[in-house]
Design an enzyme around this catalytic site. Structure first.
Site, PDB file in Angstrom:
ATOM      1  N   HIS A 106       6.674  11.001   6.920  1.00 21.68           N
ATOM      2  CA  HIS A 106       5.273  10.805   6.493  1.00 21.68           C
ATOM      3  C   HIS A 106       4.464  12.108   6.684  1.00 21.68           C
ATOM      4  CE1 HIS A 106       1.206   9.130   6.592  1.00 21.68           C
ATOM      5  NE2 HIS A 106       1.624   7.918   6.424  1.00 21.68           N
ATOM      6  N   GLU A 158       4.760  12.107   1.206  1.00 25.42           N
ATOM      7  CA  GLU A 158       5.741  11.509   2.101  1.00 25.42           C
ATOM      8  C   GLU A 158       7.015  11.167   1.323  1.00 25.42           C
ATOM      9  OE1 GLU A 158       1.762   9.174   3.256  1.00 25.42           O
ATOM     10  OE2 GLU A 158       3.616   8.083   3.619  1.00 25.42           O
TER      11      GLU A 158
HETATM   12  O1  TA6 Z   1       1.061   6.707   3.930  1.00 22.41           O
HETATM   13  C1  TA6 Z   1       0.149   5.831   3.497  1.00 22.41           C
HETATM   14  C2  TA6 Z   1      -0.225   4.852   4.594  1.00 22.41           C
HETATM   15  O2  TA6 Z   1       0.584   3.715   4.538  1.00 22.41           O
HETATM   16  C3  TA6 Z   1      -1.699   4.541   4.417  1.00 22.41           C
HETATM   17  O3  TA6 Z   1      -1.880   3.231   3.953  1.00 22.41           O
HETATM   18  C4  TA6 Z   1      -2.291   4.771   5.805  1.00 22.41           C
HETATM   19  O4  TA6 Z   1      -2.256   3.578   6.533  1.00 22.41           O
HETATM   20  C5  TA6 Z   1      -1.350   5.837   6.351  1.00 22.41           C
HETATM   21  O5  TA6 Z   1      -0.070   5.400   5.915  1.00 22.41           O
HETATM   22  C6  TA6 Z   1      -1.452   6.091   7.823  1.00 22.41           C
HETATM   23  O6  TA6 Z   1      -0.963   5.004   8.537  1.00 22.41           O
HETATM   24  P1  TA6 Z   1      -1.171   5.012  10.145  1.00 22.41           P
HETATM   25  O7  TA6 Z   1      -0.509   3.777  10.642  1.00 22.41           O
HETATM   26  O8  TA6 Z   1      -0.517   6.257  10.657  1.00 22.41           O
HETATM   27  O9  TA6 Z   1      -2.647   5.060  10.350  1.00 22.41           O
END
Ligand code: TA6
Length: 279
Positions: free
Chosen positions: A147, A251
């Site tokens: 990510h 990601e």
């Molecule tokens: O990568 C996209 C995502 O799923 C967004 O919806 C946002 O929630 C992000 O990940 C970050 O997630 P986190 O749990 O690290 O706040």
């Protein structure tokens, strides 16, 4: 190579090469920093990130496993790998001057007989590879994702290129399925899209920092593009209100329709190679 106390007193490894520097926390095997000498950092790390046991680090390359998002019945977002303390197996210097850090997450109460290994190669580029092995006696279904948060100079001058024609699930519209029509995705609000069935590299073109970041990947059918924009930035305690302007997530993983079913005795390898060039 030594393990030192990083932010919050958490154990961290700092790696220097002739071309670059990197930092990896044992918490989540989180690569929090990679910077080529003379360039801005490649990875974004929030100034408000927590550095606490059992809490995710906001930035760098969080390892998302064994689920993406918060599927029904799951109590936490994005699985548990990113909040576990990983073991540093070894750090080896290669003959070409690059350095490989090998970290592992032994089998856990949640996942017996499914060990994880992670290899981070620091050099002129940054490579990260997550290996999942199924030593259990049944098939194992999971999602994975690296990510990655990238530093940009000004999100208003950024485009992501390489996804035209690809279908995506729009997380802002209940994962409605749409097709990307643009050859260059730009940001004028929150974007949270899971592009599916796409094995290709994408580019982040940053006119503000005059650089193009190339995100190459192997073993990945999904690419997620995310910028929280104003409201969500304000809603995240571990993220600065204005920081959405200086980051974008691209990601690489396998999520939703691209989830992996790993047969007994098999392994799944997810790899990204991150590089930058002037533009
Ligand atoms: O990568 C996209 C995502 O799923 C967004 O919806 C946002 O929630 C992000 O990940 C970050 O997630 P986190 O749990 O690290 O706040």
């Amino acid at each position: 190579m030594e393990i030192i106390n990083g932010r919050g007193g958490l154990p961290m490894v700092r790696i220097e090469t002739p071309w670059s520097a990197a930092e990896i926390y044992l918490l989540g095997a989180s690569v929090t920093h990679f910077q080529k000498h003379g360039e801005p950092p490649l990875l974004f790390l929030s100034e408000k990130s927590r550095f606490e046991k059992d809490a995710p680090i906001r930035g760098g390359i969080p390892i998302i496993f064994p689920w993406f998002g918060k599927p029904e019945g799951k109590t936490s977002q994005h699985g548990f790998a990113r909040v576990r303390s990983w073991e540093l197996v070894e750090v080896t210097k290669q003959t070409d001057g690059s350095v490989i850090a090998h970290l592992s997450l032994p089998v856990s109460a949640e996942l017996l007989a499914i060990p994880l290994d992670y290899y981070v190669t620091v050099g002129k580029t940054l490579t990260a590879e997550l290996v999942v092995r199924n030593f259990s006696n049944h098939e194992f279904v999971f999602e994975n994702c690296l990510h990655t948060y990238f530093t940009v100079g000004d999100i208003n001058q950024v485009s992501v290129v390489g996804l035209q024609g690809v279908d995506y699930l729009d997380s802002l519209e209940g994962r409605a399925r749409r097709q990307e029509t643009s050859d260059a995705i730009r940001f004028t609000g929150e974007v949270d899209r899971l592009y599916i069935n796409t094995p290709h590299a994408v580019e982040i073109r940053d006119a503000s920092l005059h650089r193009t970041i190339l995100v190459e990947k192997e073993g990945s059918a999904s690419t997620v593009i995310w910028n929280p924009w104003i409201a969500k930035a304000k809603a995240m305690a571990d993220f600065g209100d204005e920081e959405y302007k200086r980051m974008v997530c691209v990601e690489s993983g396998n999520a939703a329709v691209n989830e992996i079913t790993l047969a007994v005795g098999q392994e799944a390898r997810l790899k990204v190679n991150l590089s930058s060039r002037p533009c």
